[in-house]
Design a protein around this motif. Structure first.
Motif, PDB file in Angstrom:
ATOM      1  N   VAL A  20      -1.549 -12.155  18.331  1.00  0.00           N
ATOM      2  CA  VAL A  20      -2.076 -12.717  17.088  1.00  0.00           C
ATOM      3  C   VAL A  20      -3.267 -11.877  16.633  1.00  0.00           C
ATOM      4  N   PHE A  21      -3.258 -11.495  15.340  1.00  0.00           N
ATOM      5  CA  PHE A  21      -4.330 -10.682  14.772  1.00  0.00           C
ATOM      6  C   PHE A  21      -5.028 -11.425  13.646  1.00  0.00           C
ATOM      7  N   ASP A  22      -6.355 -11.333  13.635  1.00  0.00           N
ATOM      8  CA  ASP A  22      -7.172 -11.830  12.536  1.00  0.00           C
ATOM      9  C   ASP A  22      -7.044 -10.809  11.407  1.00  0.00           C
ATOM     10  N   MET A  23      -6.527 -11.219  10.256  1.00  0.00           N
ATOM     11  CA  MET A  23      -6.315 -10.269   9.160  1.00  0.00           C
ATOM     12  C   MET A  23      -7.616  -9.855   8.482  1.00  0.00           C
ATOM     13  N   ASN A  24      -8.707 -10.585   8.713  1.00  0.00           N
ATOM     14  CA  ASN A  24     -10.005 -10.186   8.167  1.00  0.00           C
ATOM     15  C   ASN A  24     -10.560  -8.963   8.897  1.00  0.00           C
ATOM     16  N   SER A  25     -10.446  -8.965  10.222  1.00  0.00           N
ATOM     17  CA  SER A  25     -11.050  -7.915  11.043  1.00  0.00           C
ATOM     18  C   SER A  25     -10.043  -6.967  11.681  1.00  0.00           C
ATOM     19  N   GLY A  26      -8.782  -7.400  11.812  1.00  0.00           N
ATOM     20  CA  GLY A  26      -7.772  -6.613  12.505  1.00  0.00           C
ATOM     21  C   GLY A  26      -7.788  -6.800  14.013  1.00  0.00           C
ATOM     22  N   GLU A  27      -8.702  -7.645  14.520  1.00  0.00           N
ATOM     23  CA  GLU A  27      -8.830  -7.834  15.959  1.00  0.00           C
ATOM     24  C   GLU A  27      -7.791  -8.795  16.515  1.00  0.00           C
ATOM     25  N   VAL A  51      -1.919  -6.870  -7.428  1.00  0.00           N
ATOM     26  CA  VAL A  51      -2.493  -6.505  -6.138  1.00  0.00           C
ATOM     27  C   VAL A  51      -2.939  -5.047  -6.216  1.00  0.00           C
ATOM     28  N   LEU A  52      -4.189  -4.823  -5.846  1.00  0.00           N
ATOM     29  CA  LEU A  52      -4.779  -3.482  -5.895  1.00  0.00           C
ATOM     30  C   LEU A  52      -5.220  -3.077  -4.498  1.00  0.00           C
ATOM     31  N   ILE A  53      -4.932  -1.824  -4.114  1.00  0.00           N
ATOM     32  CA  ILE A  53      -5.311  -1.315  -2.799  1.00  0.00           C
ATOM     33  C   ILE A  53      -6.144  -0.050  -2.985  1.00  0.00           C
ATOM     34  N   SER A  54      -6.926   0.289  -1.986  1.00  0.00           N
ATOM     35  CA  SER A  54      -7.792   1.459  -2.061  1.00  0.00           C
ATOM     36  C   SER A  54      -6.998   2.717  -2.414  1.00  0.00           C
ATOM     37  N   ALA A  55      -7.443   3.431  -3.435  1.00  0.00           N
ATOM     38  CA  ALA A  55      -6.777   4.656  -3.873  1.00  0.00           C
ATOM     39  C   ALA A  55      -6.863   5.737  -2.793  1.00  0.00           C
ATOM     40  N   ALA A  56      -7.906   5.695  -1.972  1.00  0.00           N
ATOM     41  CA  ALA A  56      -8.054   6.674  -0.901  1.00  0.00           C
ATOM     42  C   ALA A  56      -6.912   6.573   0.102  1.00  0.00           C
ATOM     43  N   VAL A  62      -5.909  -3.587  14.900  1.00  0.00           N
ATOM     44  CA  VAL A  62      -5.217  -2.755  13.929  1.00  0.00           C
ATOM     45  C   VAL A  62      -6.200  -2.466  12.796  1.00  0.00           C
ATOM     46  N   ARG A  63      -5.969  -1.379  12.102  1.00  0.00           N
ATOM     47  CA  ARG A  63      -6.838  -1.028  10.979  1.00  0.00           C
ATOM     48  C   ARG A  63      -6.617  -1.978   9.814  1.00  0.00           C
ATOM     49  N   THR A  64      -7.682  -2.259   9.111  1.00  0.00           N
ATOM     50  CA  THR A  64      -7.608  -3.041   7.872  1.00  0.00           C
ATOM     51  C   THR A  64      -7.988  -2.118   6.725  1.00  0.00           C
ATOM     52  N   TYR A  65      -7.539  -2.457   5.524  1.00  0.00           N
ATOM     53  CA  TYR A  65      -7.787  -1.611   4.357  1.00  0.00           C
ATOM     54  C   TYR A  65      -8.284  -2.452   3.189  1.00  0.00           C
ATOM     55  N   PRO A  66      -9.122  -1.863   2.330  1.00  0.00           N
ATOM     56  CA  PRO A  66      -9.616  -2.596   1.154  1.00  0.00           C
ATOM     57  C   PRO A  66      -8.467  -2.973   0.219  1.00  0.00           C
ATOM     58  N   ILE A  67      -8.464  -4.235  -0.192  1.00  0.00           N
ATOM     59  CA  ILE A  67      -7.420  -4.751  -1.081  1.00  0.00           C
ATOM     60  C   ILE A  67      -7.998  -5.908  -1.882  1.00  0.00           C
ATOM     61  N   ARG A  68      -7.473  -6.141  -3.063  1.00  0.00           N
ATOM     62  CA  ARG A  68      -7.922  -7.278  -3.873  1.00  0.00           C
ATOM     63  C   ARG A  68      -6.860  -7.625  -4.908  1.00  0.00           C
ATOM     64  N   ALA A 101      -4.560  -6.267   3.834  1.00  0.00           N
ATOM     65  CA  ALA A 101      -3.805  -5.041   4.104  1.00  0.00           C
ATOM     66  C   ALA A 101      -4.138  -4.574   5.512  1.00  0.00           C
ATOM     67  N   LEU A 102      -3.099  -4.445   6.338  1.00  0.00           N
ATOM     68  CA  LEU A 102      -3.263  -4.034   7.731  1.00  0.00           C
ATOM     69  C   LEU A 102      -2.292  -2.916   8.062  1.00  0.00           C
ATOM     70  N   GLU A 103      -2.670  -2.124   9.031  1.00  0.00           N
ATOM     71  CA  GLU A 103      -1.752  -1.160   9.608  1.00  0.00           C
ATOM     72  C   GLU A 103      -0.513  -1.928  10.051  1.00  0.00           C
ATOM     73  N   ASP A 104       0.670  -1.414   9.760  1.00  0.00           N
ATOM     74  CA  ASP A 104       1.911  -2.153  10.052  1.00  0.00           C
ATOM     75  C   ASP A 104       2.473  -1.821  11.434  1.00  0.00           C
ATOM     76  N   ARG A 105       1.594  -1.716  12.426  1.00  0.00           N
ATOM     77  CA  ARG A 105       2.054  -1.370  13.765  1.00  0.00           C
ATOM     78  C   ARG A 105       1.166  -2.041  14.801  1.00  0.00           C
ATOM     79  N   CYS A 106       1.747  -2.944  15.567  1.00  0.00           N
ATOM     80  CA  CYS A 106       1.016  -3.621  16.632  1.00  0.00           C
ATOM     81  C   CYS A 106       0.653  -2.601  17.718  1.00  0.00           C
ATOM     82  N   PRO A 107      -0.594  -2.610  18.194  1.00  0.00           N
ATOM     83  CA  PRO A 107      -0.993  -1.643  19.226  1.00  0.00           C
ATOM     84  C   PRO A 107      -0.357  -1.907  20.596  1.00  0.00           C
TER      85      PRO A 107
END
Length: 111
Positions: free
Chosen positions: A70-77, A98-103, A86-92, A40-46
């Motif tokens: 190109v962005f590494d989806m593990n780190s967002g870098e 598919v479950l994502i952080s409730a926060a 880009v920001r990454t978010y907890p997901i599993r 899970a990543l922020e859906d906006r390229c910086p």
């Protein structure tokens, strides 16, 4: 402790593709790799604001559809000569769901 909420079936996300989840913090791109890992990543390229959810997924990387960052989806870098992240978010995935952080998800609508 992170609390997770169910947002979709894994099969609702195409392999090497993405779906967008609208949250109180903005749009989040939920990606599925060829081997069924999810990110899970922020859906906006910086760089120019391109929608990463429309990018090309290759391994654990995604390429922005506008200018090929190109962005590494593990780190967002950003990778290579490009700088940024880009920001990454907890997901599993549990039991095919598919479950994502409730926060993150105040009110979500899978798109």
């Amino acid at each position: 402790m992170t609390i997770f909420v169910d947002i979709a079936a894994l099969d609702d996300i195409p392999r090497q593709g993405a779906r967008v989840v609208k949250t109180g913090q903005g749009c989040v791109a939920v990606f599925r790799t060829a081997d069924d890992r999810v990110f899970a990543l922020e859906d906006r390229c910086p760089h120019k604001g391109g929608p990463l959810s429309e990018g090309i997924v290759h391994g654990d990387r995604v390429t922005c559809p506008l200018h090929n960052w190109v962005f590494d989806m593990n780190s967002g870098e950003a990778q290579g000569a490009d700088t940024g992240m880009v920001r990454t978010y907890p997901i599993r995935v549990e039991h095919g769901r598919v479950l994502i952080s409730a926060a993150l998800v105040a009110r979500s609508n899978a798109a």
